[in-house]
Design a protein around this motif. Structure first.
Motif, PDB file in Angstrom:
ATOM      1  N   SER A 112       0.854  -1.198   0.000  1.00 32.51           N
ATOM      2  CA  SER A 112       0.000   0.000   0.000  1.00 32.51           C
ATOM      3  C   SER A 112       0.886   1.243   0.000  1.00 32.51           C
ATOM      4  O   SER A 112       2.109   1.145   0.173  1.00 32.51           O
ATOM      5  N   THR A 114       0.923   3.234   2.414  1.00 26.91           N
ATOM      6  CA  THR A 114       1.467   3.228   3.782  1.00 26.91           C
ATOM      7  C   THR A 114       2.767   2.437   3.833  1.00 26.91           C
ATOM      8  O   THR A 114       3.762   2.893   4.413  1.00 26.91           O
ATOM      9  N   HIS A 142      -1.766  12.885   5.689  1.00 29.46           N
ATOM     10  CA  HIS A 142      -2.448  11.715   6.246  1.00 29.46           C
ATOM     11  C   HIS A 142      -1.517  11.122   7.304  1.00 29.46           C
ATOM     12  O   HIS A 142      -0.289  11.254   7.207  1.00 29.46           O
ATOM     13  N   SER A 144      -0.428   8.352   7.605  1.00 23.52           N
ATOM     14  CA  SER A 144       0.578   7.489   6.953  1.00 23.52           C
ATOM     15  C   SER A 144       1.831   8.247   6.549  1.00 23.52           C
ATOM     16  O   SER A 144       2.877   7.638   6.329  1.00 23.52           O
ATOM     17  N   ASN A 194      -6.288  14.160   1.366  1.00 24.41           N
ATOM     18  CA  ASN A 194      -7.534  13.377   1.435  1.00 24.41           C
ATOM     19  C   ASN A 194      -8.595  14.083   2.264  1.00 24.41           C
ATOM     20  O   ASN A 194      -9.779  13.862   2.068  1.00 24.41           O
ATOM     21  N   ASP A 219       3.453  11.431  -1.366  1.00 23.28           N
ATOM     22  CA  ASP A 219       2.327  10.541  -1.095  1.00 23.28           C
ATOM     23  C   ASP A 219       1.271  10.801  -2.164  1.00 23.28           C
ATOM     24  O   ASP A 219       0.558  11.799  -2.115  1.00 23.28           O
ATOM     25  N   GLN A 222      -3.934   9.928  -3.105  1.00 25.77           N
ATOM     26  CA  GLN A 222      -5.159  10.583  -3.577  1.00 25.77           C
ATOM     27  C   GLN A 222      -4.982  11.239  -4.944  1.00 25.77           C
ATOM     28  O   GLN A 222      -5.938  11.813  -5.475  1.00 25.77           O
ATOM     29  N   SER A 242      -1.557   3.621  -3.567  1.00 29.86           N
ATOM     30  CA  SER A 242      -2.242   2.352  -3.255  1.00 29.86           C
ATOM     31  C   SER A 242      -3.116   1.945  -4.425  1.00 29.86           C
ATOM     32  O   SER A 242      -3.838   2.780  -4.982  1.00 29.86           O
ATOM     33  N   HIS A 244      -5.893   0.243  -4.363  1.00 28.51           N
ATOM     34  CA  HIS A 244      -7.348   0.200  -4.128  1.00 28.51           C
ATOM     35  C   HIS A 244      -8.031   1.549  -4.302  1.00 28.51           C
ATOM     36  O   HIS A 244      -9.247   1.615  -4.386  1.00 28.51           O
ATOM     37  N   LYS A 245      -7.260   2.617  -4.357  1.00 29.50           N
ATOM     38  CA  LYS A 245      -7.896   3.922  -4.580  1.00 29.50           C
ATOM     39  C   LYS A 245      -7.965   4.248  -6.076  1.00 29.50           C
ATOM     40  O   LYS A 245      -8.603   5.214  -6.468  1.00 29.50           O
TER      41      LYS A 245
HETATM   42  N1  PMP Z   1      -2.153   9.028   2.042  1.00 29.67           N
HETATM   43  C1  PMP Z   1      -3.342   9.562   1.763  1.00 29.67           C
HETATM   44  C2  PMP Z   1      -3.399  10.992   1.309  1.00 29.67           C
HETATM   45  C3  PMP Z   1      -4.489   8.798   1.877  1.00 29.67           C
HETATM   46  O1  PMP Z   1      -5.674   9.338   1.605  1.00 29.67           O
HETATM   47  C4  PMP Z   1      -4.383   7.465   2.294  1.00 29.67           C
HETATM   48  C5  PMP Z   1      -5.597   6.587   2.462  1.00 29.67           C
HETATM   49  N2  PMP Z   1      -6.692   7.214   3.040  1.00 29.67           N
HETATM   50  C6  PMP Z   1      -3.111   6.950   2.562  1.00 29.67           C
HETATM   51  C7  PMP Z   1      -2.024   7.753   2.420  1.00 29.67           C
HETATM   52  C8  PMP Z   1      -2.911   5.561   3.005  1.00 29.67           C
HETATM   53  O2  PMP Z   1      -3.358   4.659   2.059  1.00 29.67           O
HETATM   54  P1  PMP Z   1      -3.372   3.112   2.411  1.00 29.67           P
HETATM   55  O3  PMP Z   1      -4.223   2.971   3.648  1.00 29.67           O
HETATM   56  O4  PMP Z   1      -3.986   2.475   1.221  1.00 29.67           O
HETATM   57  O5  PMP Z   1      -1.970   2.712   2.641  1.00 29.67           O
END
Ligand code: PMP
Length: 425
Positions: A112, A114, A142, A144, A194, A219, A222, A242, A244-245
């Protein structure tokens, strides 16, 4: 500009097209999950910043892999293993082209965004950040893109510095040069927030950071689903996202890194595949990208991500961006017209994310009542608690849009919010 755009309460800077030019109804037919009722209402899925839905092409690519091609990759001499290896590497090339990376060895498959950030923090970061050094992030990150750097700074006795944001949720760029010094070893910044929707001026940030000799980690979680990303043009040192987004499966993500940096970095996790040879005396590590891909990877996930990128490419990321921007303008105008609503995040450059609060109503109540009308939004701090602290609010309600959303769904959201207000009147 559409007529609606003229009455938006602040000025966006983005090209626009009307919804009619994007084949949204055709696109919707490709997403099986959208065609269901929730509590007796058609599903209106506006939680795309958390995760987006998957087109049939992605679902089929994953099931095809497990039905026909499943085998462990690398070193297998049998047909299925060779085939699975080729598919996995084809997905890597698809990602390479999508980001316009110079070399496919610069594309590391991770779990991911993250994990990508943690990988950089634990390898490049641990090697280059020492006592008294500094890592610069921004106030709109975020968790992360905060916590891995905090953990690193704690371990190394280094300091985290933060570029502040203004009341519109834009970076205060004039502060950036003041935060950079000989002690700065790394700058980590989001491409799109995000929580606020803000698109950061990445090119400029990277230019300034590089003029101080500071590498930049981006990062892109988004950004990748909504904007054209060209890592060579940006000249970023690392970029993560990631799957999945961006309409792909969960459990797969990408770390892009400049080859020279990746070559010089120590490995992340130890295990199979990341080695060239192992003896009890010494292990020699594998070449890129495998040095950073210990253990059996998410093969089906990578293939699914490749299919998702193919799907996005087929529609054209610029067309998707224009459609989503039309929704952003339309929704911003409609929500702004509702009394007592305050939009949090009014940057000139925004992706299709609208965080809002309604005076006197807790965001969780907004989300729960909307859900009963089949409308899925997200409420809370959006894993960006410092953003909430900056705006002195506990949480927001957030509607985030994807390629398959329509103006009709925005109307449903507005109607739902009216109902919420009636409940609390
Ligand atoms: N950075 C941003 C800006 C995010 O919106 C997100 C997920 N909401 C993440 C990092 C982390 O993504 P993931 O949980 O898929 O690792």
């Amino acid at each position: 500009m559409t007529a609606a755009a003229n009455s938006v309460p602040w000025e966006f800077q983005h090209p626009m097209v009307g919804e009619a030019t994007f084949p949204v109804e055709e696109v919707r037919r490709d997403f099986p999950i959208l065609h269901q009722q929730v509590y007796g209402h058609p599903l209106v899925y506006l939680d795309n910043a958390a995760t987006s839905q998957k087109p049939r092409a992605v679902i089929d690519a994953i099931s095809h892999y497990y039905e026909r091609d499943n085998a462990n990759i690398h070193r297998g001499v049998h047909f299925l293993s060779e085939h699975a290896t080729e598919e996995h590497e084809a997905a890597r090339r698809t990602v390479q082209r999508f980001l316009n990376a110079a070399d496919k060895r610069e594309i590391i498959f991770v779990r991911s965004a993250t994990e990508g950030i943690n990988l950089v923090a634990q390898t490049y970061g641990r090697k280059h950040v020492g006592a008294g050094d500094e890592v610069v992030i921004t106030a709109m990150e975020h968790h992360s893109n905060i916590v891995p750097w905090q953990m690193l700074c704690e371990e190394k006795d280094a300091r985290l510095r933060v570029i502040p944001i203004n009341d519109r949720g834009e970076l205060m760029m004039e502060e950036l040069p003041k935060l950079l010094s000989k002690r700065t070893k790394l700058l980590a910044v989001t491409h799109v927030s995000n929580a606020l929707g803000t698109i950061t001026p990445l090119r400029k940030i990277i230019e300034i950071a590089h003029s101080h000799g500071v590498p930049v980690v981006v990062d892109g979680a988004q950004a990748v689903p909504h904007l054209k990303v060209d890592v060579q043009e940006l000249d970023c040192d690392f970029y993560v996202f990631s799957g999945h987004k961006v309409y792909g499966p969960t459990g797969i993500g990408v770390l892009y890194g400049k080859r020279a940096l990746l070559e010089a970095m120590p490995p992340y996790q130890g295990g199979g595949d990341m080695i060239r040879s192992v003896t009890f005396e010494k292990t020699l590590y594998n070449d890129l990208p495998y040095k950073f891909e210990a253990g059996t990877p998410n093969i089906g996930g990578a293939i699914g991500l490749g299919a998702a990128i193919d799907y996005v490419n087929h529609l054209g990321i610029d067309n998707i961006a224009a459609h989503e921007h039309d929704l952003l303008i339309y929704a911003t105008e409609a929500l702004s017209a509702i009394p007592d609503i305050r939009i949090i995040g009014t940057a000139a450059q925004k992706a299709a994310v609208i965080s809002f609060i309604i005076e006197g109503i807790h965001p969780h109540d907004i989300g729960t009542i909307l859900d009963r009308s089949g409308i899925a939004i997200r409420t809370g701090h959006h894993c960006a608690q410092p953003v909430m602290q900056r705006f002195r609010i506990p949480a927001t309600a957030r509607a985030s849009f994807a390629m398959y959303n329509t103006r009709g769904e925005v109307d449903a959201l507005v109607e739902g919010i009216q109902k919420v207000k009636e409940v609390f009147a």
